[in-house]
Design an enzyme around this catalytic site. Structure first.
Site, PDB file in Angstrom:
ATOM      1  N   CYS A 126      16.233  22.999 -37.726  1.00  0.00           N
ATOM      2  CA  CYS A 126      16.640  24.513 -37.031  1.00  0.00           C
ATOM      3  C   CYS A 126      15.767  24.791 -36.263  1.00  0.00           C
ATOM      4  O   CYS A 126      14.719  24.429 -36.151  1.00  0.00           O
ATOM      5  CB  CYS A 126      16.691  25.097 -38.107  1.00  0.00           C
ATOM      6  N   CYS A 139      21.167  21.530 -36.991  1.00  0.00           N
ATOM      7  CA  CYS A 139      21.793  22.588 -38.146  1.00  0.00           C
ATOM      8  C   CYS A 139      22.795  23.151 -37.086  1.00  0.00           C
ATOM      9  O   CYS A 139      22.937  23.051 -35.696  1.00  0.00           O
ATOM     10  CB  CYS A 139      20.905  23.655 -38.051  1.00  0.00           C
ATOM     11  N   ARG A 185      19.320  15.760 -38.744  1.00  0.00           N
ATOM     12  CA  ARG A 185      20.580  16.336 -38.120  1.00  0.00           C
ATOM     13  C   ARG A 185      20.325  17.638 -37.911  1.00  0.00           C
ATOM     14  O   ARG A 185      19.738  18.480 -38.411  1.00  0.00           O
ATOM     15  CB  ARG A 185      21.990  15.952 -38.951  1.00  0.00           C
ATOM     16  N   THR A 245      17.686  18.806 -47.285  1.00  0.00           N
ATOM     17  CA  THR A 245      18.820  18.875 -46.602  1.00  0.00           C
ATOM     18  C   THR A 245      19.146  17.945 -45.595  1.00  0.00           C
ATOM     19  O   THR A 245      20.218  17.508 -44.951  1.00  0.00           O
ATOM     20  CB  THR A 245      19.371  20.329 -45.974  1.00  0.00           C
ATOM     21  N   ARG A 250      19.160  31.240 -44.537  1.00  0.00           N
ATOM     22  CA  ARG A 250      18.184  31.368 -45.393  1.00  0.00           C
ATOM     23  C   ARG A 250      17.140  30.560 -45.288  1.00  0.00           C
ATOM     24  O   ARG A 250      17.070  29.203 -44.875  1.00  0.00           O
ATOM     25  CB  ARG A 250      18.835  31.178 -46.856  1.00  0.00           C
ATOM     26  N   CYS A 309      16.656  30.449 -36.725  1.00  0.00           N
ATOM     27  CA  CYS A 309      18.110  30.259 -37.619  1.00  0.00           C
ATOM     28  C   CYS A 309      18.245  31.421 -38.392  1.00  0.00           C
ATOM     29  O   CYS A 309      17.229  31.841 -38.986  1.00  0.00           O
ATOM     30  CB  CYS A 309      17.921  29.082 -38.004  1.00  0.00           C
ATOM     31  N   CYS A 347      22.532  27.299 -36.129  1.00  0.00           N
ATOM     32  CA  CYS A 347      21.711  27.600 -34.956  1.00  0.00           C
ATOM     33  C   CYS A 347      21.729  26.672 -33.618  1.00  0.00           C
ATOM     34  O   CYS A 347      20.986  26.972 -32.739  1.00  0.00           O
ATOM     35  CB  CYS A 347      20.298  27.916 -35.364  1.00  0.00           C
TER      36      CYS A 347
HETATM   37 ZN   LIG Z   1      19.955  26.374 -38.348  1.00  0.00          ZN
END
Ligand SMILES: [Zn+2]
Length: 364
Positions: free
Chosen positions: A48, A79, A77, A44, A55, A52, A82
């Site tokens: 995080c 998240c 990048r 993705t 999932r 976080c 979080c």
């Molecule tokens: Zn996150």
């Protein structure tokens, strides 16, 4: 930086063992690990904090970085759930507020005017304080009334270091986080080791006698020398208020592990530490533990790795005050001209340890 290219598959100097620990913290959504690393998800391109709520990604898609900056340099990048990039902003805000509070003489802190001075809302200020220090601004202001704390901040110490130093961080997030990060138990002892129960054992090693002193929670001292009586009196000098007794059998496993390391062997087992230390000392010692067997670093390299390139002298001092030689391999730090610099247990021992480790790592 191009946000769509992910350059290297794994982060610098995170060993598989450390990555395994990070993954455990990630699975547990361990809040205490927040700030000590971030996890980046290759599928993705998002990174995080460990806690976080989203999932959990598949392990094989995850790369760990010690800092968010590293993750961002690799094109990841932050998240949006979080918000791992907000920790740094909160730290900066708390730091600025602390300087304000340290300079003021008011009996009671009025949050409204303080927030106004800093250009943020009251809610933002309160949240930042709780997130970073675990204290409300009011509680921190009380802490600031303690002279030493004030002095430290005026002398330019970081708020986190000052909290740590004065023991105010003991109930705080900062404290827990540093602790989780370092694998050391909290320094709950007062100066001189009051309340500490230390058992020690002395063993033979290639660099002379090695004294290992420990509590039930971890190793507190590792000294090298010839005369047993001198080693024991060194220990009593370091912890004048501790209860000290010979305990040849209690910590056998730790003693064996330490003796093996004096033979140039790589670590076989984790050694928990139970130490009194400032936040800065802990950071330096942890950095030293990352120097691979068979290598050395200069004081400036260590300072740069800590993100404090000008703190060379402070790093040298932290090395010199390392109470657990071998376990924290301060012998692997040398001067930039290749000179060995000092060693509390003598230069001959330092040389011997380095020679052995170089040989061991060459044949490994
Ligand atoms: Zn996150």
């Amino acid at each position: 930086m191009n946000a769509t290219t992910i350059k290297t598959p794994s982060s610098s100097n995170i060993t598989p063992a450390v990555a395994a620990r990070y993954w455990q913290a990630t699975l547990a959504r361990d809040r205490r690990a927040d700030g000590s690393f971030v996890l980046a998800v290759r599928s993705t391109h998002i990174y995080c904090r460990p806690s976080c709520p989203a999932r959990r990604p598949l392990r094989r898609n995850v790369t760990f970085f010690r800092t968010r900056e590293e993750a961002e340099r690799q094109g990841y990048r932050a998240c949006l759930r979080c918000r791992p990039n907000e920790i740094a902003a909160s730290v900066a805000l708390v730091q600025r507020a602390a300087v304000h509070l340290a300079g003021g003489n008011e009996e009671a802190v009025r949050l409204g005017p303080l927030a106004e001075d800093l250009g943020v809302t009251e809610a933002t200020l309160r949240r930042a304080f709780l997130q970073i220090t675990g204290l409300t601004p009011r509680q921190l202001a009380e802490a600031l009334r303690i002279q030493r704390f004030k002095k430290m901040l005026r002398a330019g110490s970081k708020i986190t270091d000052a909290l740590y130093e004065t023991g105010f961080g003991s109930s705080s997030r900062v404290y827990e986080r540093s602790n989780a990060q370092l694998g050391m138990t909290p320094a709950t002892y007062q100066k001189g080791g009051k309340g500490m129960k230390l058992g020690y054992a002395i063993a033979k090693s290639p660099v002379g006698k090695v004294l290992v002193a420990a509590t039930d929670r971890g190793v507190s001292a590792v000294y090298l020398g010839e005369a047993e009586t001198a080693l024991v009196s060194e220990l009593r000098k370091e912890y004048p208020l501790a209860e000290i007794a010979e305990a040849p059998d209690t910590y056998q496993r730790w003693v064996r592990e330490i003796v093996q390391r004096t033979e140039g062997k790589p670590p076989q087992a984790d050694l928990p530490l139970d130490l009194q230390a400032t936040a800065f000392q802990r950071r330096v010692w942890q950095e030293l533990q990352r120097i691979p067997l068979g290598s050395t670093r200069t004081y400036s390299q260590v300072a740069r790795a800590l993100g404090k390139p000008r703190a060379v002298r402070a790093v040298a001092k932290a090395c010199a005050t390392n109470p657990v030689s071998i376990v924290v391999p301060c012998h692997r730090v040398v001067r930039s001209d290749g000179n060995l610099a000092g060693y509390r247990w003598g230069l001959a021992r330092k040389q011997h340890l380095l020679d052995q480790e170089r040989r061991a790592s060459a044949t490994a």
